[in-house]
Scaffold this active site. Structure first.
Site, mmCIF file in Angstrom:
data_model
loop_
_atom_site.group_PDB
_atom_site.id
_atom_site.type_symbol
_atom_site.label_atom_id
_atom_site.label_comp_id
_atom_site.label_asym_id
_atom_site.label_seq_id
_atom_site.Cartn_x
_atom_site.Cartn_y
_atom_site.Cartn_z
ATOM 1 N N GLY A 13 0.605 -1.104 -0.106
ATOM 2 C CA GLY A 13 -0.085 0.026 0.060
ATOM 3 C C GLY A 13 0.819 1.193 0.097
ATOM 4 O O GLY A 13 0.216 2.321 0.426
ATOM 5 N N SER A 14 2.081 1.215 -0.521
ATOM 6 C CA SER A 14 2.872 2.444 -0.448
ATOM 7 C C SER A 14 2.234 3.606 -1.405
ATOM 8 O O SER A 14 2.141 4.837 -1.253
ATOM 9 C CB SER A 14 4.166 2.193 -0.853
ATOM 10 O OG SER A 14 4.417 1.746 -2.361
ATOM 11 N N ASN A 15 1.466 3.016 -2.565
ATOM 12 C CA ASN A 15 0.843 3.753 -3.512
ATOM 13 C C ASN A 15 -0.367 4.410 -2.746
ATOM 14 O O ASN A 15 -0.768 5.587 -3.163
ATOM 15 C CB ASN A 15 0.364 3.143 -4.743
ATOM 16 C CG ASN A 15 1.654 3.085 -5.552
ATOM 17 O OD1 ASN A 15 2.301 4.039 -6.381
ATOM 18 N ND2 ASN A 15 2.283 1.735 -5.783
ATOM 19 N N MET A 100 -4.112 -7.284 -7.088
ATOM 20 C CA MET A 100 -3.385 -8.297 -7.837
ATOM 21 C C MET A 100 -4.364 -9.408 -8.245
ATOM 22 O O MET A 100 -4.528 -10.510 -8.024
ATOM 23 C CB MET A 100 -2.389 -9.041 -7.122
ATOM 24 C CG MET A 100 -1.314 -7.967 -6.640
ATOM 25 S SD MET A 100 -0.762 -7.105 -8.196
ATOM 26 C CE MET A 100 0.287 -8.231 -8.948
ATOM 27 N N HIS A 101 -5.742 -8.772 -8.709
ATOM 28 C CA HIS A 101 -6.717 -9.716 -9.165
ATOM 29 C C HIS A 101 -7.431 -9.155 -10.542
ATOM 30 O O HIS A 101 -7.769 -7.985 -10.498
ATOM 31 C CB HIS A 101 -7.988 -9.808 -8.058
ATOM 32 C CG HIS A 101 -9.247 -10.562 -8.552
ATOM 33 N ND1 HIS A 101 -9.291 -11.938 -8.199
ATOM 34 C CD2 HIS A 101 -10.222 -10.395 -9.207
ATOM 35 C CE1 HIS A 101 -10.308 -12.461 -8.899
ATOM 36 N NE2 HIS A 101 -11.062 -11.577 -9.368
ATOM 37 N N ILE A 102 -7.416 -10.105 -11.459
ATOM 38 C CA ILE A 102 -7.882 -9.729 -12.797
ATOM 39 C C ILE A 102 -9.341 -9.555 -12.665
ATOM 40 O O ILE A 102 -10.241 -10.274 -12.198
ATOM 41 C CB ILE A 102 -7.565 -10.691 -13.871
ATOM 42 C CG1 ILE A 102 -6.108 -10.855 -14.129
ATOM 43 C CG2 ILE A 102 -8.378 -10.647 -15.214
ATOM 44 C CD1 ILE A 102 -5.845 -12.066 -14.962
ATOM 45 N N ASN A 120 -5.870 1.882 -13.187
ATOM 46 C CA ASN A 120 -4.969 0.764 -12.753
ATOM 47 C C ASN A 120 -3.661 1.639 -12.746
ATOM 48 O O ASN A 120 -3.167 2.204 -13.663
ATOM 49 C CB ASN A 120 -4.864 -0.424 -13.367
ATOM 50 C CG ASN A 120 -3.743 -1.459 -12.842
ATOM 51 O OD1 ASN A 120 -3.972 -1.785 -11.624
ATOM 52 N ND2 ASN A 120 -2.933 -1.739 -13.738
ATOM 53 N N HIS A 122 0.279 0.556 -13.321
ATOM 54 C CA HIS A 122 1.233 -0.775 -13.725
ATOM 55 C C HIS A 122 2.360 -0.381 -13.839
ATOM 56 O O HIS A 122 2.991 0.694 -14.519
ATOM 57 C CB HIS A 122 0.396 -1.115 -15.068
ATOM 58 C CG HIS A 122 1.213 -2.156 -15.725
ATOM 59 N ND1 HIS A 122 1.251 -3.729 -14.850
ATOM 60 C CD2 HIS A 122 1.765 -2.668 -16.678
ATOM 61 C CE1 HIS A 122 1.854 -4.508 -15.325
ATOM 62 N NE2 HIS A 122 2.365 -3.870 -16.484
HETATM 63 N N1 LIG Z 1 -9.894 -6.701 -16.334
HETATM 64 C C1 LIG Z 1 -8.851 -5.943 -15.859
HETATM 65 N N2 LIG Z 1 -8.432 -6.569 -14.505
HETATM 66 C C2 LIG Z 1 -7.263 -5.791 -13.988
HETATM 67 C C3 LIG Z 1 -6.257 -4.982 -14.695
HETATM 68 C C4 LIG Z 1 -6.790 -4.575 -16.049
HETATM 69 O O1 LIG Z 1 -5.996 -3.893 -16.515
HETATM 70 N N3 LIG Z 1 -7.847 -5.206 -16.218
HETATM 71 N N4 LIG Z 1 -5.187 -4.526 -14.004
HETATM 72 C C5 LIG Z 1 -4.845 -5.392 -12.866
HETATM 73 C C6 LIG Z 1 -3.390 -5.011 -12.228
HETATM 74 N N5 LIG Z 1 -2.332 -6.026 -12.772
HETATM 75 C C7 LIG Z 1 -1.421 -5.582 -13.440
HETATM 76 O O2 LIG Z 1 -1.251 -3.908 -13.643
HETATM 77 C C8 LIG Z 1 -2.625 -7.296 -12.774
HETATM 78 C C9 LIG Z 1 -2.864 -7.742 -11.520
HETATM 79 C C10 LIG Z 1 -3.053 -9.377 -11.481
HETATM 80 C C11 LIG Z 1 -2.835 -9.941 -12.582
HETATM 81 C C12 LIG Z 1 -2.835 -11.699 -12.353
HETATM 82 O O3 LIG Z 1 -2.340 -12.347 -13.186
HETATM 83 N N6 LIG Z 1 -3.756 -11.877 -11.421
HETATM 84 C C13 LIG Z 1 -4.004 -13.237 -10.764
HETATM 85 C C14 LIG Z 1 -3.506 -13.765 -9.521
HETATM 86 C C15 LIG Z 1 -2.215 -13.378 -9.163
HETATM 87 C C16 LIG Z 1 -1.797 -13.467 -7.831
HETATM 88 O O4 LIG Z 1 -2.897 -13.564 -6.972
HETATM 89 O O5 LIG Z 1 -0.683 -13.328 -7.471
HETATM 90 C C17 LIG Z 1 -5.403 -13.696 -11.227
HETATM 91 O O6 LIG Z 1 -6.251 -12.750 -11.032
HETATM 92 O O7 LIG Z 1 -5.792 -14.606 -11.384
HETATM 93 C C18 LIG Z 1 -2.487 -9.620 -13.736
HETATM 94 C C19 LIG Z 1 -2.408 -8.190 -13.828
HETATM 95 C C20 LIG Z 1 -5.708 -5.611 -11.992
HETATM 96 N N7 LIG Z 1 -6.973 -6.385 -12.794
HETATM 97 N N1 LIG Z 2 0.101 -5.873 -12.322
HETATM 98 C C1 LIG Z 2 -0.210 -4.827 -11.146
HETATM 99 C C2 LIG Z 2 0.987 -4.473 -10.175
HETATM 100 O O1 LIG Z 2 1.858 -5.138 -10.408
HETATM 101 N N2 LIG Z 2 1.013 -3.581 -9.570
HETATM 102 C C3 LIG Z 2 2.257 -2.969 -8.878
HETATM 103 O O2 LIG Z 2 1.966 -3.486 -7.538
HETATM 104 C C4 LIG Z 2 2.482 -2.422 -6.717
HETATM 105 C C5 LIG Z 2 1.857 -2.303 -5.505
HETATM 106 O O3 LIG Z 2 2.893 -1.553 -4.802
HETATM 107 P P1 LIG Z 2 2.081 -0.941 -3.070
HETATM 108 O O4 LIG Z 2 1.246 -2.222 -2.605
HETATM 109 O O5 LIG Z 2 3.351 -0.556 -2.349
HETATM 110 O O6 LIG Z 2 1.571 0.323 -3.589
HETATM 111 C C6 LIG Z 2 2.994 -1.377 -7.599
HETATM 112 O O7 LIG Z 2 4.507 -1.492 -8.001
HETATM 113 C C7 LIG Z 2 2.054 -1.457 -8.677
HETATM 114 O O8 LIG Z 2 2.741 -0.747 -10.091
#
Ligand SMILES: Nc1nc2c(c(=O)[nH]1)N[C@@H](CN(C=O)c1ccc(C(=O)N[C@@H](CCC(=O)O)C(=O)O)cc1)CN2
Ligand SMILES: NCC(=O)N[C@@H]1O[C@H](COP(=O)([O-])[O-])[C@@H](O)[C@H]1O
Length: 210
Positions: A13-15, A100-102, A120, A122
């Site tokens: 949660g630094s962001n 970290m959830h799609i 988001n 990234h």
């Molecule tokens: N529909 C969308 N969902 C999300 C997006 C997006 O652009 N469209 N951005 C992501 C954030 N993200 C990258 O920036 C990202 C986060 C998580 C995953 C992923 O593969 N998650 C897995 C679980 C991984 C884990 O728990 O370690 C999953 O959901 O099965 C890919 C990209 C946020 N969501």
């Molecule tokens: N694909 C999504 C992804 O990789 N997001 C990344 O998770 C970190 C969260 O840091 P935080 O928890 O310290 O804010 C950040 O670096 C962000 O870009």
């Protein structure tokens, strides 16, 4: 009237902290307020950051749904409930800050039906290293001589993961002296500024909604 932010997190949660700080004494003061923080992981340190700032939090985890209903149906039910919760908060803007959830169309369709925008953060450049472990992948590519820069971006969220229209982009050089840790530190430092500025530009109307 300050814009209400709903911030989604999964980790440190630094962001989120950068957003909180900016709403209290930075460029988001009187322009935005973090109304709620939702995490998909119980142990996310960002929950402590939110609580310290007096911001309401909630946790919505996937595992119980998968255990009771199986992987596919569990994920569907999880997403259905997630979308309902997000809509119920009725924020001006949803910010994925290390979420970290799609998000499936089940969630995104509910948000678009209620005209709730979502962005988001990234840690890579557009169409470079979409998905997870982007920093490590960029670093590896640089060691193979394929790239000498990476970056971070804020983008609108669509079904295609990290494929949404960029709102803000920051390019970051990768030097021969960089380690994966030094690169991550550089990216995080830029992310904190980029995300806050992007939120500012959205809530002030400088950046039009998609
Ligand atoms: N529909 C969308 N969902 C999300 C997006 C997006 O652009 N469209 N951005 C992501 C954030 N993200 C990258 O920036 C990202 C986060 C998580 C995953 C992923 O593969 N998650 C897995 C679980 C991984 C884990 O728990 O370690 C999953 O959901 O099965 C890919 C990209 C946020 N969501
Ligand atoms: N694909 C999504 C992804 O990789 N997001 C990344 O998770 C970190 C969260 O840091 P935080 O928890 O310290 O804010 C950040 O670096 C962000 O870009």
């Amino acid at each position: 009237m300050a814009a209400s932010l709903l911030v989604l997190i999964s980790g440190s949660g630094s962001n989120l902290q950068a957003i909180i700080d900016a709403t209290q004494s930075g460029i988001l003061k009187d322009k935005a307020v973090v109304k709620h923080v939702l995490s998909n992981r119980k142990k996310a340190f960002g929950l402590e950051r939110a609580a310290k700032a007096g911001i309401p939090t909630s946790v919505h985890t996937l595992l119980p749904y998968k255990k009771e209903h199986g992987d596919e149906e569990g994920r569907r039910l999880f997403d259905e409930e997630l979308g309902r919760q997000l809509v119920e908060h009725n924020p001006s803007l949803i910010v994925c800050a290390g979420w970290m959830h799609i998000l499936s169309p089940i969630v995104l369709n509910q948000l678009s039906a209620h005209n709730i925008p979502i962005i988001n953060l990234h840690p890579a450049l557009p169409n470079a290293f979409n998905g997870i472990h982007a920093i490590e992948r960029a670093y590896e590519a640089s060691r193979q001589g394929k790239i000498n820069e990476t970056g971070c971006m804020v983008h609108w969220v669509i079904a295609e993961v990290d494929g949404g229209k960029p709102i803000a982009i920051q390019r970051i050089p990768i030097t021969q002296d960089d380690t994966v840790d030094s690169l991550e530190a550089k990216i995080h430092a830029e992310e904190h500024k980029l995300l806050v500025q992007a939120i500012h530009d959205i809530v002030t109307g400088a950046v039009p909604r998609p």
